[in-house]
Design a protein around this motif. Structure first.
Motif, PDB file in Angstrom:
ATOM      1  N   ALA A 213       0.861  -1.303   0.060  1.00 21.42           N
ATOM      2  CA  ALA A 213       0.015  -0.124  -0.015  1.00 21.42           C
ATOM      3  C   ALA A 213       0.924   1.199   0.112  1.00 21.42           C
ATOM      4  O   ALA A 213       0.566   2.115  -0.692  1.00 21.42           O
ATOM      5  N   ARG A 214       2.173   1.226   0.678  1.00 19.45           N
ATOM      6  CA  ARG A 214       2.891   2.447   0.717  1.00 19.45           C
ATOM      7  C   ARG A 214       3.529   2.597  -0.652  1.00 19.45           C
ATOM      8  O   ARG A 214       3.745   3.770  -0.961  1.00 19.45           O
ATOM      9  N   ASN A 215       3.925   1.530  -1.128  1.00 16.87           N
ATOM     10  CA  ASN A 215       4.580   1.740  -2.206  1.00 16.87           C
ATOM     11  C   ASN A 215       3.595   2.300  -3.780  1.00 16.87           C
ATOM     12  O   ASN A 215       3.832   3.064  -4.263  1.00 16.87           O
ATOM     13  N   GLN A 216       2.286   1.945  -3.505  1.00 19.61           N
ATOM     14  CA  GLN A 216       1.297   2.353  -4.505  1.00 19.61           C
ATOM     15  C   GLN A 216       0.739   3.772  -4.009  1.00 19.61           C
ATOM     16  O   GLN A 216       0.651   4.501  -4.955  1.00 19.61           O
ATOM     17  N   ALA A 217       0.920   4.134  -2.736  1.00 21.29           N
ATOM     18  CA  ALA A 217       0.823   5.540  -2.323  1.00 21.29           C
ATOM     19  C   ALA A 217       1.753   6.594  -3.051  1.00 21.29           C
ATOM     20  O   ALA A 217       1.531   7.703  -3.390  1.00 21.29           O
ATOM     21  N   LEU A 218       3.005   5.973  -2.960  1.00 24.09           N
ATOM     22  CA  LEU A 218       4.277   6.800  -3.390  1.00 24.09           C
ATOM     23  C   LEU A 218       4.219   7.068  -4.898  1.00 24.09           C
ATOM     24  O   LEU A 218       4.453   8.195  -5.513  1.00 24.09           O
ATOM     25  N   VAL A 219       3.666   5.764  -5.650  1.00 16.52           N
ATOM     26  CA  VAL A 219       3.474   6.034  -7.166  1.00 16.52           C
ATOM     27  C   VAL A 219       2.595   7.179  -7.339  1.00 16.52           C
ATOM     28  O   VAL A 219       2.734   7.921  -8.339  1.00 16.52           O
ATOM     29  N   ASN A 220       1.422   6.931  -6.813  1.00 18.89           N
ATOM     30  CA  ASN A 220       0.308   7.973  -6.986  1.00 18.89           C
ATOM     31  C   ASN A 220       0.751   9.486  -6.691  1.00 18.89           C
ATOM     32  O   ASN A 220       0.589  10.478  -7.334  1.00 18.89           O
ATOM     33  N   MET A 221       1.639   9.428  -5.590  1.00 20.95           N
ATOM     34  CA  MET A 221       1.737  10.890  -5.091  1.00 20.95           C
ATOM     35  C   MET A 221       3.144  11.255  -6.263  1.00 20.95           C
ATOM     36  O   MET A 221       2.985  12.570  -6.649  1.00 20.95           O
ATOM     37  N   ASN A 222       3.814  10.397  -6.766  1.00 20.22           N
ATOM     38  CA  ASN A 222       4.799  10.933  -7.684  1.00 20.22           C
ATOM     39  C   ASN A 222       4.143  11.311  -8.939  1.00 20.22           C
ATOM     40  O   ASN A 222       4.586  12.087  -9.545  1.00 20.22           O
ATOM     41  N   LYS A 223       3.076  10.679  -9.367  1.00 16.65           N
ATOM     42  CA  LYS A 223       2.218  10.875 -10.460  1.00 16.65           C
ATOM     43  C   LYS A 223       1.617  12.326 -10.384  1.00 16.65           C
ATOM     44  O   LYS A 223       1.751  13.193 -11.428  1.00 16.65           O
ATOM     45  N   GLN A 224       1.245  12.678  -9.203  1.00 16.36           N
ATOM     46  CA  GLN A 224       0.725  13.938  -8.974  1.00 16.36           C
ATOM     47  C   GLN A 224       1.710  15.090  -9.056  1.00 16.36           C
ATOM     48  O   GLN A 224       1.463  16.318  -9.615  1.00 16.36           O
TER      49      GLN A 224
END
Length: 625
Positions: free
Chosen positions: A78-89
């Motif tokens: 979940a943390r890795n996915q949240a990081l991916v989402n934040m980087n996209k933003q």
């Protein structure tokens, strides 16, 4: 909850210390001992309930830890996915400065925090689980302490029952009886008087014996064995109170007879249907001076013309039976032999010899189970490695590979002895004929200057009022009783024993270690499925354990080889000292000088805390092939 459980367990232990202060062989009545036993049984059941709670806590905490670790994997994803989402933003923010990224930032922060909380939970759970396991190990030791205290009371009750029956029989009584006889025309008046008096005394004696059996506390039990009883009556004195002849040639006499009863030899145990070990030997009456008593407390005739039938069976075909060195062919066979000792050996190629010494005092049968010999060591080979300075290492015996049944097979065992199961030894090995001795350990300490845990920490445990308590002055040099170099070393921990065996391996270039539980039980049983390698009854004077009839029982260790070796040539696999094994837990086997016979059964497992040492705990060496 943890604190409450600890209070419960400590409370149980404290009650045991206060409630059980019985010393062996004191003159306690059966009734008072039964009251103590009832209390001890209740205390044991309460302790088991507390132990069950502790076991549940350990299981629950292990389950919780597994869930936390599984959850940790999910949180990492979940943390890795949240990081991916934040980087996209953030990338989108380059093209659109007005882009709102607060939501993905908060989501990332929450993911990090959740992962941190999970790691803290794992850390706390690991620490709690380790603490619970330490408490569980200590509680298992206390469970054995309570079990031993309970067994002591059971032994003392039996001893008290024997004493009570002897006291009830070994009494004096004066009886008055009247006897009338018709005088025979062929006898003189004097002969008629003598006969009348004799019949009167016999009548009084029979009444006296009947009264003894009828009034005994356990009358219903002992009357079942009355027909074969050897209870004795001794006439101390008699007095004729009155006598007269009638006109019809009858003579009537009234006499007073003083009588004394006794239970010779082991009669009390026979009447109560108990093992003869509960009855001490009494001096044989002068009228029986030509009779010997054997180790099993049975009579043997000195007349070599007396013959008995010996039947020999085995579980194999094409074997060969040797009796006193003479071949009698294969089993099944029956042969008439003179009373006394005979050496019986049953052999078959590829199998261990079955050796047995039998003392014939009745028709007897030997039933042998031959053990398949699949070994590299010579069968029963005596092995002794040479140490530096031409000193000798422990004496070992070659043991074959094979299959056997282990665990409680008689239904009398504790929970950790069950279920009984098949086990297999795949490779041969050599194992110490005896437990490692004080002399063996002294060699090691002299060569290495090793200092045991008892000497560096808080000493060695000994039983005080039924509880193991550490004493800072006790160690392997001073266990609290006198020892020679030929006694088994005690007050050594699992770490101390492994240090000795590592040194032995280094000096001999062989691989020495503790036997595991399967290997230990294999050699201790020596082909038997009974409670002890010789049978289901501990017997009398066959081993050094509490109430086992030796001069060391309940006092101290005994010198090695003080008792018969089992059929594989090993000494003291029953009693003397508990023996450490190479297990995933610290487990000792075999019983000890201060533990009752029931806890010296071959299948009994004593679970201990790591580092535990006591003056009833030692070890035996195993050498791999």
């Amino acid at each position: 909850m943890r604190l409450a459980l600890l209070v419960i367990i400590v409370s149980c232990i404290s009650m045991g210390s206060q409630a059980f202060e019985l010393k062996p062989s004191q003159n306690h009545s059966v009734e008072s001992l039964e009251v103590q036993l009832s209390s001890k049984e209740a205390e044991y059941e309460n302790f088991i309930a507390s132990l069950s709670i502790l076991n549940t806590q350990v299981a629950n905490e292990e389950e919780k830890l597994n869930l936390l670790r599984s959850k940790g994997n999910e949180l990492t994803t979940a943390r890795n996915q949240a990081l991916v989402n934040m980087n996209k933003q953030y990338e989108a923010l380059v093209d659109n400065p007005e882009q709102d990224i607060v939501e993905v930032q908060n989501a990332y922060r929450k993911a990090i925090l959740a992962q941190k909380n999970n790691k803290d939970g794992i850390k706390n759970s690991v620490a709690l689980l380790a603490d619970l396991k330490v408490k569980l190990a200590r509680a298992n030791v206390e469970r054995f302490t309570l079990a031993n205290a309970r067994e002591v009371l059971l032994e003392e009750i039996i001893i008290a029952r024997v004493k009570r029956l002897r006291d009830e029989f070994e009494t004096k009584s004066e009886l008055k009886t009247t006897q009338m006889v018709a005088c025979d025309t062929q006898e003189t008046l004097k002969q008629c008087i003598v006969r009348s008096n004799l019949l009167a005394k016999q009548k009084a004696s029979k009444e006296f014996v009947n009264n003894l059996f009828a009034k005994a506390t356990e009358s219903s039990l002992i009357n079942a064995h009355k027909s074969n009883s050897a209870a004795q009556v001794r006439l101390i004195k008699h007095k004729v109170l009155s006598s007269e002849f009638s006109g019809q040639g009858n003579y009537s006499t009234t006499i007073s007879v003083e009588l004394e009863g006794s239970l010779p030899n082991f009669e009390a145990c026979k009447l109560l249907d108990l093992s003869s070990r509960y009855c001490s030997y009494k001096k044989t009456p002068a009228s029986e001076e030509s009779v010997n008593i054997d180790a099993n407390n049975e009579f043997l005739s000195n007349d070599e013309s007396v013959l008995y039938e010996l039947t020999v069976r085995s579980d194999q075909y094409d074997d060969e039976v040797f009796i006193d060195g003479v071949s009698y062919g294969s089993t099944r066979l029956s042969v008439m032999l003179s009373a006394g000792n005979h050496d019986v050996v049953i052999t078959k190629a590829g199998y261990l010899d079955h050796k047995e010494q039998i003392r014939l005092n009745k028709n007897s049968t030997i039933k042998a189970e031959l053990i398949k010999a699949s070994i590299n060591f010579a069968n029963g080979e005596v092995i002794q490695d040479i140490l530096p300075g031409d000193e000798l290492g422990p004496e070992l015996i070659g043991i074959p590979a094979g299959k056997f049944q282990m665990g409680d097979m008689k239904g009398a065992g504790l929970r950790n002895e069950k279920p009984a199961r098949s086990a297999q030894i795949l490779n041969s090995f050599a194992i110490g004929q005896s437990q490692i001795t004080v002399g063996d350990f002294k060699q090691f300490v002299k060569a290495t200057n090793y200092v045991t845990e008892a000497e560096t920490d808080n000493g060695c445990a000994a039983f005080v009022q039924g509880q193991p308590q550490y004493n800072s002055v006790l160690n392997w040099r001073n266990p609290g009783f006198k020892q020679g170099d030929d006694h088994p070393v005690v007050c050594v921990s699992d770490e101390d024993s492994n240090a000795y065996l590592s040194w032995l391996s280094q000096k001999t270039h062989r691989n020495y270690r503790l036997p595991n539980e399967i290997e230990w039980e294999y050699v201790a049983r020596a082909g038997s499925i009974a409670n002890y390698w010789w049978g289901n009854d501990i017997g009398n004077g066959k081993a050094n354990c509490a109430y086992c009839g030796s001069k060391w029982s309940n006092l101290s260790t005994s010198p090695i080889k003080s008792f018969r070796a089992n059929k594989l040539g090993l000494y003291d696999t029953v009693g003397n000292v508990w023996e450490l094994t190479n297990s995933h837990k610290v487990v000792a086997r075999g019983g000890a000088w201060n533990f009752t016979p029931r806890l010296a059964r071959t299948s009994v497992r004593l679970e201990l805390s790591p580092g535990f040492r006591s003056n009833y705990l030692g070890f035996r060496a195993l050498r791999e092939n």
